[in-house]
Design a protein around this motif. Structure first.
Motif, PDB file in Angstrom:
ATOM      1  N   ASN A 237      17.193   9.332  -9.434  1.00 13.96           N
ATOM      2  CA  ASN A 237      16.673  10.620  -9.427  1.00 13.96           C
ATOM      3  C   ASN A 237      15.903  10.814 -10.663  1.00 13.96           C
ATOM      4  O   ASN A 237      14.996  11.722 -10.763  1.00 13.96           O
ATOM      5  CB  ASN A 237      17.652  11.703  -9.179  1.00 13.96           C
ATOM      6  CG  ASN A 237      18.657  11.864 -10.310  1.00 13.96           C
ATOM      7  OD1 ASN A 237      19.205  10.805 -11.108  1.00 13.96           O
ATOM      8  ND2 ASN A 237      18.847  13.074 -10.412  1.00 13.96           N
TER       9      ASN A 237
ATOM     10  N   THR B 201      15.013   3.062 -13.550  1.00 13.04           N
ATOM     11  CA  THR B 201      16.395   3.124 -13.020  1.00 13.04           C
ATOM     12  C   THR B 201      17.346   2.555 -13.646  1.00 13.04           C
ATOM     13  O   THR B 201      18.650   3.025 -14.107  1.00 13.04           O
ATOM     14  CB  THR B 201      16.238   3.312 -11.546  1.00 13.04           C
ATOM     15  OG1 THR B 201      15.229   4.099 -10.961  1.00 13.04           O
ATOM     16  CG2 THR B 201      17.581   3.510 -11.100  1.00 13.04           C
TER      17      THR B 201
ATOM     18  N   PRO C 195      21.785   8.855  -7.256  1.00  8.03           N
ATOM     19  CA  PRO C 195      22.018   8.852  -8.880  1.00  8.03           C
ATOM     20  C   PRO C 195      21.256   7.774  -9.648  1.00  8.03           C
ATOM     21  O   PRO C 195      20.948   6.664  -8.977  1.00  8.03           O
ATOM     22  CB  PRO C 195      23.728   8.536  -8.770  1.00  8.03           C
ATOM     23  CG  PRO C 195      24.225   8.956  -7.491  1.00  8.03           C
ATOM     24  CD  PRO C 195      22.694   9.018  -6.477  1.00  8.03           C
ATOM     25  N   PHE C 196      21.067   8.248 -10.723  1.00  7.57           N
ATOM     26  CA  PHE C 196      20.394   7.329 -11.870  1.00  7.57           C
ATOM     27  C   PHE C 196      18.857   7.310 -11.206  1.00  7.57           C
ATOM     28  O   PHE C 196      18.118   7.593 -11.898  1.00  7.57           O
ATOM     29  CB  PHE C 196      20.716   5.987 -11.931  1.00  7.57           C
ATOM     30  CG  PHE C 196      22.208   5.774 -12.152  1.00  7.57           C
ATOM     31  CD1 PHE C 196      22.641   6.514 -13.414  1.00  7.57           C
ATOM     32  CD2 PHE C 196      23.207   5.077 -11.554  1.00  7.57           C
ATOM     33  CE1 PHE C 196      24.142   6.428 -13.463  1.00  7.57           C
ATOM     34  CE2 PHE C 196      24.328   5.060 -11.553  1.00  7.57           C
ATOM     35  CZ  PHE C 196      24.906   5.807 -12.850  1.00  7.57           C
TER      36      PHE C 196
ATOM     37  N   PHE D 287      18.753  13.499  -5.229  1.00  9.00           N
ATOM     38  CA  PHE D 287      20.338  13.381  -4.969  1.00  9.00           C
ATOM     39  C   PHE D 287      20.638  11.730  -5.080  1.00  9.00           C
ATOM     40  O   PHE D 287      21.861  11.492  -5.258  1.00  9.00           O
ATOM     41  CB  PHE D 287      20.809  13.820  -3.670  1.00  9.00           C
ATOM     42  CG  PHE D 287      21.218  15.401  -3.962  1.00  9.00           C
ATOM     43  CD1 PHE D 287      22.167  15.847  -4.346  1.00  9.00           C
ATOM     44  CD2 PHE D 287      20.214  15.988  -3.319  1.00  9.00           C
ATOM     45  CE1 PHE D 287      22.458  17.060  -4.552  1.00  9.00           C
ATOM     46  CE2 PHE D 287      20.224  17.617  -3.417  1.00  9.00           C
ATOM     47  CZ  PHE D 287      21.477  18.140  -4.025  1.00  9.00           C
TER      48      PHE D 287
ATOM     49  N   ALA E 157      20.560   4.082 -15.835  1.00  5.56           N
ATOM     50  CA  ALA E 157      21.800   3.883 -15.711  1.00  5.56           C
ATOM     51  C   ALA E 157      22.642   3.469 -16.959  1.00  5.56           C
ATOM     52  O   ALA E 157      23.687   3.781 -17.054  1.00  5.56           O
ATOM     53  CB  ALA E 157      21.928   2.708 -14.521  1.00  5.56           C
TER      54      ALA E 157
ATOM     55  N   ILE F 127      25.113  21.158  -8.285  1.00  6.42           N
ATOM     56  CA  ILE F 127      24.758  20.454  -6.976  1.00  6.42           C
ATOM     57  C   ILE F 127      24.033  21.347  -5.853  1.00  6.42           C
ATOM     58  O   ILE F 127      23.089  21.312  -5.251  1.00  6.42           O
ATOM     59  CB  ILE F 127      25.767  19.866  -6.314  1.00  6.42           C
ATOM     60  CG1 ILE F 127      26.217  18.585  -7.368  1.00  6.42           C
ATOM     61  CG2 ILE F 127      25.479  19.309  -4.835  1.00  6.42           C
ATOM     62  CD1 ILE F 127      27.573  17.909  -6.806  1.00  6.42           C
TER      63      ILE F 127
END
Length: 182
Positions: A94, A12, A91-92, A89, A16, A56
């Motif tokens: 996922n 992750t 962020p990163f 959902f 990022a 989304i």
């Protein structure tokens, strides 16, 4: 379990860094260096906002389909809690977790197919299309024409996987209806 957590954390962090790189890169101001960010920016605020909102909403509907699939599978066949699909959902994270969600949904369907005659007609349990969109999604992170092409390929695999899950859900609903009738 601890090793898996460390792997997910490190992966992750890497995701990022790759995703945020265009924002701090010294070459980030050169034309073509920001990939999809630049393409979206060129479309203007309204078009970009519409695309993001549609994306989304689509991810939410896809998560709902995956959750329904896992909920329809016998509890003994569930490789993960159905609510865990909503980690798509985060962020990163996922980008990494998507691989594990696909793996566990596939395993759950395969286990259910061992005991559910309605799934005999299913030739694929989503491993290729699911991992296909996950891998292409990772490749899409890199800002270049190849990244944008990978994003398009990811979208195709994603739609194919979603259609398969919808088909499996329909077959599992037959089993659910049979159980209510008897």
């Amino acid at each position: 379990m601890k090793k898996l957590f460390i792997f997910k954390f490190m992966a992750t962090t890497l995701v990022a860094i790759v995703m945020l790189y265009p924002f701090w890169s010294a070459t980030g101001n050169e034309a073509g260096s920001n990939g999809v960010l630049e393409s979206l920016g060129a479309m203007g605020f309204s078009a970009t906002s519409t695309i993001i909102a549609a994306f989304i909403l689509s991810v939410a509907l896809y998560c709902r389909s995956l959750q329904k699939c896992l909920s329809l599978v016998q509890p003994s066949c569930q490789a993960m809690n159905p609510k865990m699909v909503w980690l798509m959902f985060v962020p990163f994270y996922n980008i990494v977790e998507d691989f594990f969600i696909i793996l566990n949904v596939t395993r759950s369907i395969e286990q259910e197919a061992q005991i559910n005659q309605h799934l005999e007609v299913v030739n694929s349990f989503g491993r290729v299309s699911g991992f296909g969109w996950c891998i292409a999604q990772v490749a899409a992170l890199f800002p270049s024409f190849l990244g944008e092409a990978a994003g398009f390929i990811a979208l195709i695999f994603w739609v194919v996987h979603w259609r398969l899950i919808t088909k499996v859900n329909a077959l599992l609903m037959i089993d659910s209806l049979d159980a209510k009738i008897t």
